[in-house]
Design a protein around this motif. Structure first.
Motif, PDB file in Angstrom:
ATOM      1  N   SER A  11      81.181 -63.299 -15.648  1.00 61.15           N
ATOM      2  CA  SER A  11      80.369 -63.601 -14.716  1.00 61.15           C
ATOM      3  C   SER A  11      79.255 -64.508 -15.248  1.00 61.15           C
ATOM      4  N   GLY A  12      78.162 -65.097 -14.395  1.00 62.82           N
ATOM      5  CA  GLY A  12      76.907 -65.368 -14.789  1.00 62.82           C
ATOM      6  C   GLY A  12      76.861 -66.114 -15.821  1.00 62.82           C
ATOM      7  N   ILE A  13      75.850 -66.112 -16.546  1.00 59.18           N
ATOM      8  CA  ILE A  13      75.576 -66.703 -17.728  1.00 59.18           C
ATOM      9  C   ILE A  13      76.710 -66.985 -18.777  1.00 59.18           C
ATOM     10  N   GLY A  14      77.196 -65.738 -19.031  1.00 58.02           N
ATOM     11  CA  GLY A  14      78.367 -65.495 -20.018  1.00 58.02           C
ATOM     12  C   GLY A  14      79.511 -66.705 -19.575  1.00 58.02           C
ATOM     13  N   ASN A  80      75.805 -61.853 -25.127  1.00 57.44           N
ATOM     14  CA  ASN A  80      75.296 -61.871 -23.635  1.00 57.44           C
ATOM     15  C   ASN A  80      75.296 -60.872 -23.028  1.00 57.44           C
ATOM     16  N   ALA A  81      76.383 -59.971 -23.032  1.00 60.74           N
ATOM     17  CA  ALA A  81      76.503 -58.695 -22.092  1.00 60.74           C
ATOM     18  C   ALA A  81      75.215 -58.148 -22.170  1.00 60.74           C
ATOM     19  N   GLY A  82      74.983 -57.682 -20.851  1.00 59.97           N
ATOM     20  CA  GLY A  82      73.667 -56.949 -20.319  1.00 59.97           C
ATOM     21  C   GLY A  82      73.459 -56.585 -19.131  1.00 59.97           C
ATOM     22  N   ASP A 102      72.352 -48.416 -24.918  1.00 58.24           N
ATOM     23  CA  ASP A 102      73.702 -48.453 -25.543  1.00 58.24           C
ATOM     24  C   ASP A 102      74.035 -49.750 -25.266  1.00 58.24           C
ATOM     25  N   VAL A 103      74.180 -50.415 -24.263  1.00 54.44           N
ATOM     26  CA  VAL A 103      74.756 -51.841 -23.793  1.00 54.44           C
ATOM     27  C   VAL A 103      73.858 -52.651 -24.244  1.00 54.44           C
ATOM     28  N   ASN A 104      72.644 -52.745 -23.864  1.00 58.62           N
ATOM     29  CA  ASN A 104      71.682 -54.103 -24.131  1.00 58.62           C
ATOM     30  C   ASN A 104      71.112 -53.934 -25.776  1.00 58.62           C
ATOM     31  N   LEU A 130      71.178 -63.161 -26.263  1.00 58.67           N
ATOM     32  CA  LEU A 130      70.233 -63.156 -24.900  1.00 58.67           C
ATOM     33  C   LEU A 130      69.319 -62.056 -24.581  1.00 58.67           C
ATOM     34  N   SER A 131      68.145 -62.846 -24.811  1.00 59.48           N
ATOM     35  CA  SER A 131      66.968 -61.916 -24.640  1.00 59.48           C
ATOM     36  C   SER A 131      66.794 -62.239 -23.104  1.00 59.48           C
ATOM     37  N   SER A 132      64.993 -62.299 -22.738  1.00 63.78           N
ATOM     38  CA  SER A 132      64.763 -62.666 -21.425  1.00 63.78           C
ATOM     39  C   SER A 132      63.418 -62.952 -21.647  1.00 63.78           C
ATOM     40  N   LEU A 144      62.397 -49.641 -18.773  1.00 61.81           N
ATOM     41  CA  LEU A 144      63.797 -49.561 -19.594  1.00 61.81           C
ATOM     42  C   LEU A 144      64.160 -50.670 -20.038  1.00 61.81           C
ATOM     43  N   TYR A 145      64.485 -51.653 -18.954  1.00 60.87           N
ATOM     44  CA  TYR A 145      64.942 -53.052 -19.290  1.00 60.87           C
ATOM     45  C   TYR A 145      64.018 -53.895 -20.205  1.00 60.87           C
ATOM     46  N   HIS A 146      62.874 -54.005 -19.956  1.00 55.90           N
ATOM     47  CA  HIS A 146      61.734 -54.501 -21.024  1.00 55.90           C
ATOM     48  C   HIS A 146      62.028 -53.973 -22.435  1.00 55.90           C
ATOM     49  N   THR A 148      64.524 -52.513 -23.996  1.00 55.12           N
ATOM     50  CA  THR A 148      65.728 -53.201 -24.642  1.00 55.12           C
ATOM     51  C   THR A 148      65.483 -54.429 -25.007  1.00 55.12           C
ATOM     52  N   LYS A 149      64.939 -55.407 -24.110  1.00 54.45           N
ATOM     53  CA  LYS A 149      64.800 -56.769 -24.533  1.00 54.45           C
ATOM     54  C   LYS A 149      63.642 -57.135 -25.537  1.00 54.45           C
ATOM     55  N   PHE A 150      62.623 -56.356 -25.672  1.00 54.77           N
ATOM     56  CA  PHE A 150      61.539 -56.409 -26.599  1.00 54.77           C
ATOM     57  C   PHE A 150      62.153 -55.754 -28.064  1.00 54.77           C
ATOM     58  N   PRO A 175      65.528 -66.574 -20.938  1.00 52.42           N
ATOM     59  CA  PRO A 175      65.598 -67.162 -19.597  1.00 52.42           C
ATOM     60  C   PRO A 175      64.505 -66.309 -18.846  1.00 52.42           C
ATOM     61  N   GLY A 176      64.097 -67.290 -17.606  1.00 55.08           N
ATOM     62  CA  GLY A 176      63.404 -66.601 -16.479  1.00 55.08           C
ATOM     63  C   GLY A 176      64.353 -65.978 -15.604  1.00 55.08           C
ATOM     64  N   VAL A 177      64.125 -65.997 -14.393  1.00 54.25           N
ATOM     65  CA  VAL A 177      65.032 -65.642 -13.266  1.00 54.25           C
ATOM     66  C   VAL A 177      66.355 -66.608 -13.278  1.00 54.25           C
ATOM     67  N   VAL A 178      67.535 -66.028 -13.317  1.00 59.05           N
ATOM     68  CA  VAL A 178      68.499 -67.023 -13.464  1.00 59.05           C
ATOM     69  C   VAL A 178      69.360 -66.820 -12.000  1.00 59.05           C
ATOM     70  N   THR A 180      72.339 -65.528 -10.841  1.00 60.26           N
ATOM     71  CA  THR A 180      73.601 -64.834 -11.111  1.00 60.26           C
ATOM     72  C   THR A 180      73.443 -63.722 -10.330  1.00 60.26           C
ATOM     73  N   ASP A 181      74.628 -62.897 -10.550  1.00 55.94           N
ATOM     74  CA  ASP A 181      74.675 -61.634  -9.789  1.00 55.94           C
ATOM     75  C   ASP A 181      73.880 -60.394 -10.459  1.00 55.94           C
ATOM     76  N   PHE A 182      73.050 -60.658 -11.229  1.00 57.29           N
ATOM     77  CA  PHE A 182      72.305 -59.808 -12.074  1.00 57.29           C
ATOM     78  C   PHE A 182      71.451 -58.654 -11.341  1.00 57.29           C
ATOM     79  N   PHE A 183      70.953 -59.255 -10.133  1.00 51.33           N
ATOM     80  CA  PHE A 183      70.197 -58.445  -9.372  1.00 51.33           C
ATOM     81  C   PHE A 183      70.873 -57.841  -8.370  1.00 51.33           C
TER      82      PHE A 183
HETATM   83  N1  LIG Z   1      70.054 -63.077 -14.376  1.00 50.04           N
HETATM   84  C1  LIG Z   1      68.685 -63.267 -15.051  1.00 50.04           C
HETATM   85  O1  LIG Z   1      67.709 -63.344 -14.065  1.00 50.04           O
HETATM   86  C2  LIG Z   1      68.216 -62.972 -16.527  1.00 50.04           C
HETATM   87  C3  LIG Z   1      67.147 -63.403 -16.940  1.00 50.04           C
HETATM   88  C4  LIG Z   1      67.072 -63.275 -18.360  1.00 50.04           C
HETATM   89  C5  LIG Z   1      68.074 -62.709 -19.074  1.00 50.04           C
HETATM   90  N2  LIG Z   1      69.280 -62.327 -18.643  1.00 50.04           N
HETATM   91  C6  LIG Z   1      70.267 -61.883 -19.369  1.00 50.04           C
HETATM   92  O2  LIG Z   1      71.526 -62.595 -19.478  1.00 50.04           O
HETATM   93  C7  LIG Z   1      72.642 -61.673 -19.715  1.00 50.04           C
HETATM   94  C8  LIG Z   1      73.725 -61.992 -18.657  1.00 50.04           C
HETATM   95  O3  LIG Z   1      73.273 -61.725 -17.569  1.00 50.04           O
HETATM   96  P1  LIG Z   1      73.613 -62.408 -16.074  1.00 50.04           P
HETATM   97  O4  LIG Z   1      72.425 -62.806 -15.318  1.00 50.04           O
HETATM   98  O5  LIG Z   1      74.650 -63.355 -16.344  1.00 50.04           O
HETATM   99  O6  LIG Z   1      74.278 -61.270 -15.072  1.00 50.04           O
HETATM  100  P2  LIG Z   1      75.868 -60.918 -14.612  1.00 50.04           P
HETATM  101  O7  LIG Z   1      76.523 -62.146 -13.940  1.00 50.04           O
HETATM  102  O8  LIG Z   1      75.806 -59.694 -14.184  1.00 50.04           O
HETATM  103  O9  LIG Z   1      76.582 -60.855 -16.042  1.00 50.04           O
HETATM  104  C9  LIG Z   1      76.306 -59.672 -16.972  1.00 50.04           C
HETATM  105  C10 LIG Z   1      77.542 -59.380 -17.824  1.00 50.04           C
HETATM  106  O10 LIG Z   1      77.513 -58.293 -18.529  1.00 50.04           O
HETATM  107  C11 LIG Z   1      78.764 -57.578 -18.913  1.00 50.04           C
HETATM  108  N3  LIG Z   1      78.492 -56.206 -19.093  1.00 50.04           N
HETATM  109  C12 LIG Z   1      77.711 -55.470 -18.706  1.00 50.04           C
HETATM  110  N4  LIG Z   1      78.117 -54.254 -19.338  1.00 50.04           N
HETATM  111  C13 LIG Z   1      78.970 -54.624 -20.452  1.00 50.04           C
HETATM  112  C14 LIG Z   1      79.505 -53.508 -21.444  1.00 50.04           C
HETATM  113  N5  LIG Z   1      79.277 -52.618 -21.614  1.00 50.04           N
HETATM  114  N6  LIG Z   1      80.361 -54.525 -22.247  1.00 50.04           N
HETATM  115  C15 LIG Z   1      80.708 -56.032 -22.305  1.00 50.04           C
HETATM  116  N7  LIG Z   1      80.229 -56.453 -21.236  1.00 50.04           N
HETATM  117  C16 LIG Z   1      79.083 -55.963 -20.511  1.00 50.04           C
HETATM  118  C17 LIG Z   1      79.184 -57.495 -17.268  1.00 50.04           C
HETATM  119  O11 LIG Z   1      80.624 -57.504 -17.434  1.00 50.04           O
HETATM  120  P3  LIG Z   1      81.467 -56.642 -16.139  1.00 50.04           P
HETATM  121  O12 LIG Z   1      81.864 -57.776 -15.328  1.00 50.04           O
HETATM  122  O13 LIG Z   1      82.407 -55.940 -16.882  1.00 50.04           O
HETATM  123  O14 LIG Z   1      80.538 -55.749 -15.351  1.00 50.04           O
HETATM  124  C18 LIG Z   1      78.913 -59.120 -16.983  1.00 50.04           C
HETATM  125  O15 LIG Z   1      79.789 -59.967 -17.589  1.00 50.04           O
HETATM  126  C19 LIG Z   1      72.208 -60.285 -19.652  1.00 50.04           C
HETATM  127  O16 LIG Z   1      71.800 -60.011 -20.987  1.00 50.04           O
HETATM  128  C20 LIG Z   1      70.997 -60.370 -19.030  1.00 50.04           C
HETATM  129  O17 LIG Z   1      69.841 -59.322 -19.512  1.00 50.04           O
HETATM  130  C21 LIG Z   1      69.492 -62.502 -17.221  1.00 50.04           C
END
Ligand SMILES: NC(=O)c1ccc[n+]([C@@H]2O[C@H](COP(=O)([O-])OP(=O)(O)OC[C@H]3O[C@@H](n4cnc5c(N)ncnc54)[C@H](OP(=O)(O)O)[C@@H]3O)[C@@H](O)[C@H]2O)c1
Length: 271
Positions: A11-14, A80-82, A102-104, A130-132, A144-146, A148-150, A175-178, A180-183
């Motif tokens: 999903s999302g950025i990946g 990118n996973a996080g 463990d993940v980030n 992928l930082s932030s 905690l999130y910060h 991991t990204k620091f 990235p800033g706020v993107v 995606t379904d992150f939130f």
């Molecule tokens: N959205 C933002 O505002 C934003 C801003 C700055 C940085 N970021 C960074 O961008 C990256 C992608 O986030 P996103 O915004 O695209 O959110 P997202 O759409 O929720 O995507 C997160 C992805 O990480 C995967 N993931 C989570 N745990 C995992 C694991 N243990 N092993 C493998 N994959 C795993 C998820 O897979 P599942 O489908 O299996 O859950 C999903 O594909 C993250 O590192 C996030 O910190 C996001």
């Protein structure tokens, strides 16, 4: 044709990055925790959809082996996973704290360690993490999130020195706020009803955060994918790539004000 392995492609950025690289004629190893659920990326001839959970070492090795079997070699890795643990730190369980790292952080390190022998054998490689903007500055209730990204920022910057000796380059995407379904799906809420002392503060921060997150300045995942592609192909040794107007503004503000004054500015914003 070059090949990139991408984690968190469901999903999302990946997912946007998989499509962007595939459309630019790269081979893509689109890895995810549940590949059996994927229906869109499987339609591309130059995309291999396969399992990789950054918390499971065996799936990391299998994804790399399958990718090399299918495409011959791997030129680039996008970590990118996080996800984000958010809420009052004291409310976090030991398991929540450990899993966030463990993940980030450790997951990203596992994937890098697993691919390095291949990159060294090729005498070439590119690692994009992928930082932030949250790896350069912080908001309240996301400690905690910060953290991991620091950690990703410091790890990547230091690692770039030693890996340059092996012709392996590193890049950070901030990235800033993107949009995606992150939130939504990717947030782990830290809560503990017994911690009533924080209630007034938490409510204030939630309201201030909703005002701060300006939807007009949010970026699309496609924009971030374009910046990732630029980082992969510009042929430079540039380490950091900021993605999004909000991130550019806030990172500049921290630099212009200086760290102490910036922290004071954030304190006022959230009090
Ligand atoms: N959205 C933002 O505002 C934003 C801003 C700055 C940085 N970021 C960074 O961008 C990256 C992608 O986030 P996103 O915004 O695209 O959110 P997202 O759409 O929720 O995507 C997160 C992805 O990480 C995967 N993931 C989570 N745990 C995992 C694991 N243990 N092993 C493998 N994959 C795993 C998820 O897979 P599942 O489908 O299996 O859950 C999903 O594909 C993250 O590192 C996030 O910190 C996001």
């Amino acid at each position: 044709m070059k090949t990139i392995l991408i984690t968190g492609s469901s999903s999302g950025i990946g997912k946007a990055a998989v499509k962007h690289f595939a459309e630019q004629d790269w081979n893509v190893i689109a890895t995810m925790r549940s590949p059996e659920k994927e229906t869109e990326l499987t339609q591309f001839d130059n995309v291999l959809v396969t399992k990789l959970d950054v918390e499971q070492q065996d799936t990391i090795h299998q994804a790399i082996v399958k990718g090399i079997e299918r495409f011959g070699k791997i030129d680039a890795l996008l970590n990118n996973a996080g996800y984000g643990a958010m809420g009052i730190f004291e409310a976090a369980s030991e398991e929540q704290i450990q899993r966030q790292f463990d993940v980030n952080v450790f997951g990203l390190m596992r994937v890098i360690k697993a691919i390095l022998p291949h990159f060294r054998a090729n005498k070439n490689g590119l690692i994009i993490n992928l930082s932030s903007m949250g790896g350069r500055l912080t908001f309240p209730t996301m400690s905690l999130y910060h953290a991991t990204k620091f950690a990703v920022e410091g790890f990547t910057e230091s690692l770039s020195f030693e890996l340059a000796s092996q012709n392996i380059r590193l890049k950070l995407i901030e990235p800033g706020v993107v949009k995606t379904d992150f939130f939504g799906r990717s947030i782990d809420i830290l809560s503990d009803d017994s911690l009533t002392d924080y209630q007034g503060y938490s409510d204030k921060v939630s309201a201030a955060l909703s005002n701060t997150i300006n939807s007009e300045k949010e970026s699309s995942p496609e924009l971030v994918a374009e910046i990732i592609y630029q980082a992969a192909t510009d042929g430079t040794n540039q380490l950091r790539y900021i993605a999004g107007e909000d991130a550019k503004e806030l990172i500049k503000l921290r630099k212009d004000l200086g760290e102490e004054a910036f922290v004071e500015h954030m304190t006022h914003m959230f009090s």
